[in-house]
Design an enzyme around this catalytic site. Structure first.
Site, PDB file in Angstrom:
ATOM      1  N   LEU A   1       7.797   5.630  -9.551  1.00  0.00           N
ATOM      2  CA  LEU A   1       8.773   5.224  -8.550  1.00  0.00           C
ATOM      3  C   LEU A   1       8.033   4.650  -7.348  1.00  0.00           C
ATOM      4  O   LEU A   1       7.382   5.376  -6.599  1.00  0.00           O
ATOM      5  CB  LEU A   1       9.643   6.408  -8.135  1.00  0.00           C
ATOM      6  CG  LEU A   1      10.309   7.188  -9.269  1.00  0.00           C
ATOM      7  CD1 LEU A   1      11.047   8.396  -8.726  1.00  0.00           C
ATOM      8  CD2 LEU A   1      11.253   6.293 -10.061  1.00  0.00           C
ATOM      9  N   ASP A   2       8.143   3.353  -7.162  1.00  0.00           N
ATOM     10  CA  ASP A   2       7.383   2.670  -6.123  1.00  0.00           C
ATOM     11  C   ASP A   2       7.835   3.085  -4.724  1.00  0.00           C
ATOM     12  O   ASP A   2       9.027   3.123  -4.424  1.00  0.00           O
ATOM     13  CB  ASP A   2       7.550   1.158  -6.295  1.00  0.00           C
ATOM     14  CG  ASP A   2       6.879   0.370  -5.186  1.00  0.00           C
ATOM     15  OD1 ASP A   2       5.650   0.427  -5.078  1.00  0.00           O
ATOM     16  OD2 ASP A   2       7.612  -0.290  -4.410  1.00  0.00           O
TER      17      ASP A   2
ATOM     18  N   GLU B   1       5.266   7.230  -5.958  1.00  0.00           N
ATOM     19  CA  GLU B   1       4.311   6.787  -4.954  1.00  0.00           C
ATOM     20  C   GLU B   1       4.930   7.111  -3.602  1.00  0.00           C
ATOM     21  O   GLU B   1       6.040   6.671  -3.308  1.00  0.00           O
ATOM     22  CB  GLU B   1       4.039   5.286  -5.025  1.00  0.00           C
ATOM     23  CG  GLU B   1       3.020   4.851  -3.982  1.00  0.00           C
ATOM     24  CD  GLU B   1       3.123   3.379  -3.598  1.00  0.00           C
ATOM     25  OE1 GLU B   1       2.212   2.884  -2.911  1.00  0.00           O
ATOM     26  OE2 GLU B   1       4.115   2.728  -3.975  1.00  0.00           O
TER      27      GLU B   1
ATOM     28  N   ASP C   1      -4.486  10.430  -0.420  1.00  0.00           N
ATOM     29  CA  ASP C   1      -5.509  11.069   0.402  1.00  0.00           C
ATOM     30  C   ASP C   1      -6.824  11.223  -0.350  1.00  0.00           C
ATOM     31  O   ASP C   1      -7.906  11.172   0.249  1.00  0.00           O
ATOM     32  CB  ASP C   1      -5.027  12.443   0.869  1.00  0.00           C
ATOM     33  CG  ASP C   1      -4.002  12.353   1.988  1.00  0.00           C
ATOM     34  OD1 ASP C   1      -3.549  11.228   2.298  1.00  0.00           O
ATOM     35  OD2 ASP C   1      -3.627  13.402   2.552  1.00  0.00           O
TER      36      ASP C   1
ATOM     37  N   ASP D   1      -2.779  -1.674  -5.415  1.00  0.00           N
ATOM     38  CA  ASP D   1      -2.452  -1.725  -3.996  1.00  0.00           C
ATOM     39  C   ASP D   1      -3.712  -1.688  -3.142  1.00  0.00           C
ATOM     40  O   ASP D   1      -3.874  -2.482  -2.213  1.00  0.00           O
ATOM     41  CB  ASP D   1      -1.538  -0.546  -3.664  1.00  0.00           C
ATOM     42  CG  ASP D   1      -0.881  -0.673  -2.308  1.00  0.00           C
ATOM     43  OD1 ASP D   1      -0.540  -1.799  -1.933  1.00  0.00           O
ATOM     44  OD2 ASP D   1      -0.706   0.341  -1.638  1.00  0.00           O
TER      45      ASP D   1
ATOM     46  N   ASN E   1      -4.082  -5.154  -1.449  1.00  0.00           N
ATOM     47  CA  ASN E   1      -3.497  -5.078  -0.116  1.00  0.00           C
ATOM     48  C   ASN E   1      -4.493  -4.654   0.950  1.00  0.00           C
ATOM     49  O   ASN E   1      -4.532  -5.223   2.035  1.00  0.00           O
ATOM     50  CB  ASN E   1      -2.307  -4.104  -0.117  1.00  0.00           C
ATOM     51  CG  ASN E   1      -1.065  -4.717  -0.738  1.00  0.00           C
ATOM     52  OD1 ASN E   1      -0.924  -5.939  -0.782  1.00  0.00           O
ATOM     53  ND2 ASN E   1      -0.174  -3.882  -1.224  1.00  0.00           N
TER      54      ASN E   1
END
Length: 617
Positions: free
Chosen positions: A260-261, A298, A324, A392, A396
């Site tokens: 689940l984004d 996520e 983390d 990501d 990103n």
């Protein structure tokens, strides 16, 4: 037994159409096959319209014609062969012959996830072109293939987070048949399939949902566009739409898990959160069809409620990504403190991530300038997915730069050792196991010039927090996409083949030793010498199995103090052995129990020791 009520339902005598469209007063179906015809849809309770096309078969194309004169694709289209603006096509789910009837899924703690982008994984960039690579993934030790989002997006290339037809697999990847063939082949190879889905926003191009109903709200805003209306007026139909989508992938496509984004972009202040509703329906359907199936979130919230059971006030999601862990290890290996990395101090943060889960559990975050997170110590390790790279963090945070360009070979091996030694579910991003050197950029194929420029400018601003003044890869340029494809020839050359062997051997060790595969973070101990920068960790199992990892994170050779010597240890893996690249002197093959010892470690090296089950205490 759940089945999809909406969209085009193929039946023996024709096709039944059903749409939730409370914003429309009238609706018709335009059947585009020769001879074309128009089917009037009749209004029903709850804002629904229904109609039946006698004699129509799967394969026919259609569009909805609104009272405002608009021709629109079906909001529950199973296939968009001509793209997001084109007609929908009738698909009969019964037409595909599955051969995975004996597949029941695998336990969550047995997942070893391999994330891939369908378009960039192979030269062909299709679902079916992934199938010949499945033996390679099995040989690596992968147990679950995770596909970045495949819901129909504009153009031919996209990360997938601009999807707008959430029930239609991307046509340029191979559409419904291609995706089902891939999933069927994965199950035949003993691999689970995780599908990345986006329930926090829709893409900006080809997004017609708002013309049918109140799918969006201006009460909240996501970084990517209008938020989904999960708690406002008429939100019951919206919630049903997204729950149906999750059950659709589980049931019609036999998907084993959904990622689940960015659930921090899902806003719901109703009495029962949409994630809890979705999780209950998903698990109930999985039980009904006799399969183990999971939800993995996520989340940027560090909120343990996400993975807590409903009985404890949680949402009942099975697991979540542990950012983390990545951020801590990244800062420990690179010293990078830009952007959100400023909140992490390297190994001290990494130790907490390994033993507790969330590093931020309520203390103040410098980057966020507020308190952040909640404790997660009591959540089991199987509820966290960890990684040293993902789409990501490469595309990103680092403008496409992979670890193979940031870290030496020794440090890449060290990072992999920490990943696989952790008591969590490990995940690799495609190509990292052999040190892929191609970047993984953000790429798009929009058709609107204004949107293209807006995306370019947005990317420039986003990247400036991490790499100010760096080279900017134009997302719209096809070359940006082509440069992001894997170069499979690297696997057969050095140092890539040695790095691949290191990853394979670590996966084998996790499967061989209970202490490495039990996901028991409560049975982990760590020691850190700030002066030598040597990290020593131990993992245990109730069976008596024990393993110890020694890591030298410094730039020079060091002598590590060994704290866990109540048993005898045997060297199992040494990152600088000849099998894994240019050899360095090997550390002691045996460490005697009860004796205070030191161990010399080469710079950036990692050594794994295991204890015999019958070692004397």
């Amino acid at each position: 037994m759940w089945s999809l009520r909406f969209g085009a339902g193929a039946q023996p005598s024709g096709v039944h159409f059903r749409v939730w469209a409370p914003r429309l007063r009238s609706l018709e179906v335009l059947i585009l096959e020769e001879p074309s015809r128009v089917i009037t849809m009749h209004p029903e309770e709850g804002g629904e319209f229904a109609g039946f096309a006698e004699g129509l078969r799967a394969g026919a194309d259609y569009m909805f014609f609104t009272g405002q004169g608009r021709r629109l694709p079906d909001p529950v289209s199973r296939w968009q062969p001509q793209g997001v603006h084109g007609p929908s096509r009738v698909v009969d789910p019964a037409d595909f012959r599955w051969s995975d009837q004996s597949w029941r899924g695998i336990p969550l703690e047995d997942y070893f996830i391999y994330e891939l982008h369908t378009g960039a994984f192979t030269p062909e960039g299709t679902f079916e072109s992934v199938i010949p690579k499945l033996p390679y993934l099995r040989n690596l030790g992968v147990t679950a293939v995770e596909l970045m989002p495949v819901a129909q997006f504009p153009g031919r290339r996209n990360w997938g987070y601009d999807g707008v037809d959430l029930f239609a697999p991307q046509s340029t990847y191979g559409g419904p048949t291609g995706l089902k063939a891939l999933i069927n082949s994965c199950h035949r190879a003993g691999l689970a399939v995780v599908l990345d889905v986006v329930y926090n926003h829709l893409g900006p191009e080809g997004n017609y949902l708002a013309e049918f109903g109140p799918f969006f709200t201006d009460c909240y805003r996501t970084p990517w566009g209008d938020a989904i209306n999960f708690d406002g007026a008429e939100s019951d139909g919206v919630r049903r739409y997204f729950v149906d989508n999750a059950l659709y992938w589980l049931t019609e496509y036999h998907v084993d898990a959904l990622r689940l984004d960015a659930i921090h972009g899902i806003f719901d202040f109703s009495a029962r959160h949409i994630l809890e509703e979705l999780a209950e329906a998903f698990h109930k359907q999985a039980e009904h069809i006799g399969r183990s199936a999971w939800l993995i979130a996520e989340s940027d919230l560090n909120d343990s409620r996400v993975i807590e059971p409903p009985a404890r006030g949680g949402y009942g999601v099975d697991a979540q990504w542990l950012d983390d862990f990545h951020h801590s290890l990244h800062t420990a290996l690179t010293g990078d403190t830009r952007g959100y990395f400023m909140d992490f101090d390297g190994v001290p943060s990494l130790r907490k991530a390994i033993t507790d889960g969330f590093v931020y559990e309520g203390q103040r975050s410098r980057y966020r300038r507020r308190r952040h997170g909640s404790p997660s110590q009591d959540r089991p390790g199987r509820q966290f997915v960890v990684f040293t790279q993902n789409h990501d963090q490469i595309g990103n945070a680092l403008q496409g730069i992979r670890s193979s360009k940031l870290l030496s070979l020794s440090r890449q091996k060290l990072a992999a050792a920490v990943l696989f030694f952790s008591p969590y579910i490990p995940m690799l991003f495609m190509g990292q196991e052999y040190g892929e050197t191609a970047p993984f950029y953000y790429f798009t194929d929009h058709g609107d010039p204004a949107l293209i420029e807006a995306v370019r400018e947005g990317r420039r601003k986003e990247m400036s927090a991490f790499l100010p003044g760096s080279e900017f890869a134009d997302p719209q340029d096809e070359a940006t996409f082509e440069r992001s494809k894997l170069n499979w020839n690297l696997c057969r050359s050095e140092p890539h083949s040695s790095l691949l062997a290191w990853h394979r051997d670590w996966v084998a060790m996790r499967k061989q030793h209970a202490s490495l595969g039990n996901c028991r973070k409560d049975l982990v101990r760590t020691e850190w010498d700030r002066k030598t920068q040597c990290l020593v960790m131990e993992r245990c199992d109730t069976s008596g199995s024990r393993a110890m990892l020694l890591c030298n994170l410094s730039e020079g050779a060091q002598v590590a103090q060994l704290p866990f010597l109540d048993v005898s240890w045997s060297l199992a893996l040494w990152s600088e052995a000849a099998r894994y690249g240019p050899p360095m002197p090997e550390p002691a093959a045996k460490l005697s129990g009860g004796a205070k010892q030191q161990l010399g470690l080469a710079a950036g090296s990692a050594a794994l020791y295991v204890a015999s089950l019958n070692s004397p205490e």
